[in-house]
Design an enzyme around this catalytic site. Sequence first.
Site, short mmCIF file in Angstrom:
data_model
loop_
_atom_site.label_atom_id
_atom_site.label_comp_id
_atom_site.label_asym_id
_atom_site.label_seq_id
_atom_site.Cartn_x
_atom_site.Cartn_y
_atom_site.Cartn_z
N GLY A 91 1.95 2.33 10.86
CA GLY A 91 2.92 3.41 10.72
C GLY A 91 3.56 3.84 12.03
O GLY A 91 4.20 4.88 12.11
N ASN A 96 0.87 -1.18 0.00
CA ASN A 96 0.00 0.00 0.00
C ASN A 96 0.90 1.23 0.00
O ASN A 96 1.44 1.59 1.03
CB ASN A 96 -0.89 -0.05 1.26
CG ASN A 96 -1.80 1.17 1.36
OD1 ASN A 96 -1.88 1.97 0.42
ND2 ASN A 96 -2.47 1.31 2.49
N GLU A 155 -7.29 4.86 7.34
CA GLU A 155 -7.07 6.28 7.01
C GLU A 155 -8.28 6.84 6.26
O GLU A 155 -8.65 8.00 6.45
CB GLU A 155 -5.78 6.42 6.19
CG GLU A 155 -4.56 6.19 7.08
CD GLU A 155 -3.36 5.56 6.37
OE1 GLU A 155 -3.31 5.58 5.13
OE2 GLU A 155 -2.48 5.04 7.09
N GLU A 197 -6.03 -4.77 10.36
CA GLU A 197 -4.98 -3.81 10.65
C GLU A 197 -5.30 -3.05 11.94
O GLU A 197 -6.11 -2.10 11.92
CB GLU A 197 -4.87 -2.79 9.51
CG GLU A 197 -4.55 -3.39 8.18
CD GLU A 197 -3.94 -2.36 7.24
OE1 GLU A 197 -2.80 -2.57 6.83
OE2 GLU A 197 -4.60 -1.34 6.97
N HIS A 214 -9.73 1.25 4.36
CA HIS A 214 -8.51 1.46 5.12
C HIS A 214 -8.81 2.44 6.26
O HIS A 214 -9.61 3.37 6.10
CB HIS A 214 -7.40 2.00 4.21
CG HIS A 214 -6.07 1.99 4.88
ND1 HIS A 214 -5.71 2.95 5.79
CD2 HIS A 214 -5.04 1.12 4.82
CE1 HIS A 214 -4.50 2.67 6.25
NE2 HIS A 214 -4.08 1.55 5.68
N SER A 238 2.91 -2.10 10.44
CA SER A 238 4.36 -2.17 10.68
C SER A 238 4.99 -3.53 10.34
O SER A 238 5.93 -3.96 11.01
CB SER A 238 4.68 -1.77 12.13
OG SER A 238 4.23 -0.45 12.39
N LYS A 276 0.09 4.20 -0.41
CA LYS A 276 -0.62 5.39 0.11
C LYS A 276 -0.32 6.58 -0.79
O LYS A 276 -0.18 6.42 -2.00
CB LYS A 276 -0.23 5.63 1.57
CG LYS A 276 -0.40 4.37 2.42
CD LYS A 276 -0.29 4.61 3.90
CE LYS A 276 -0.48 3.29 4.63
NZ LYS A 276 -0.45 3.44 6.08
#
Length: 254
Positions: free
Chosen positions: A175, A9, A99, A169, A97, A215, A11
């Site tokens: 991250g 991904n 985000e 996730e 996701h 991560s 991003k």
Amino acid sequence: MRKQIAAANWKMNLTLQQGEQLLEDIISLPHQLNENQEAVFAVPAPYLMMAQQKLRGKEYLSVAAQNCYSKKSGAYTGEISVDMLSSIGVYYVVLGHSERREYFNESNSFLADKINICLLNNITPIFCCGEPLEIREAGTQNEYVAKQLQESLYHLNADQLLKIVIAYEPIWAIGTGKTASSAQAQEMHAAIRKQLESKYGKETAECISILYGGSVKGSNAAEIFVQPDVDGGLVGGASLVAEEFVAIMNALKK
Ligand code: PGA
């Protein structure tokens, strides 16, 4: 065995030139994917065709979009339709996701609509779920994730569900450099599979690939992927470094 997937991904990172270079580097490094494994590259929308061209004819390497819209076509400035994706040969899309849920307010029911249009058009959603830190600290992560699955997926029948990839996730691990331990990953993946089993039966639940994200790196991928209910990973930061991502691809279960 279920399909094992290493999904990158990217991003909102990299220029076109950097993206091209990264794909070339990944292709040129030795990797050992077999017919039950796949590496999927979720690249930014302007690079989808470039990635399609670079990966054309490369075995077990595919391209994914990072998002799509729930409507077929029309006056939705800035959005990407499933027809646009199919017309350039892209058959995976990352949906839900954290985000997108957090910054763009994507709700479970909105995601259900996106899932529907993808399935109607033979696009495989990589459906993301996972809890924030406060939910993990309260110990209610199983219920939280169960609700995400229920509200976005449980209207599907078993045949439709079989066309979906799930990515678990935990938001506190995205991250942050803080990975869930392999035991925590296995525990949640098994819980997700149990939930699917209670709705769809064991046979169906056993066939769904569930990826872990948060991560994942070359150095920890193997110990996470070896867990019985973990079928690969969805990888952000480490997918931007060719050697790291190839190490992750090579860590998929054989
Ligand atoms: P990360 O991101 O690997 O950088 O933690 C994972 C993701 O958001 O998919």
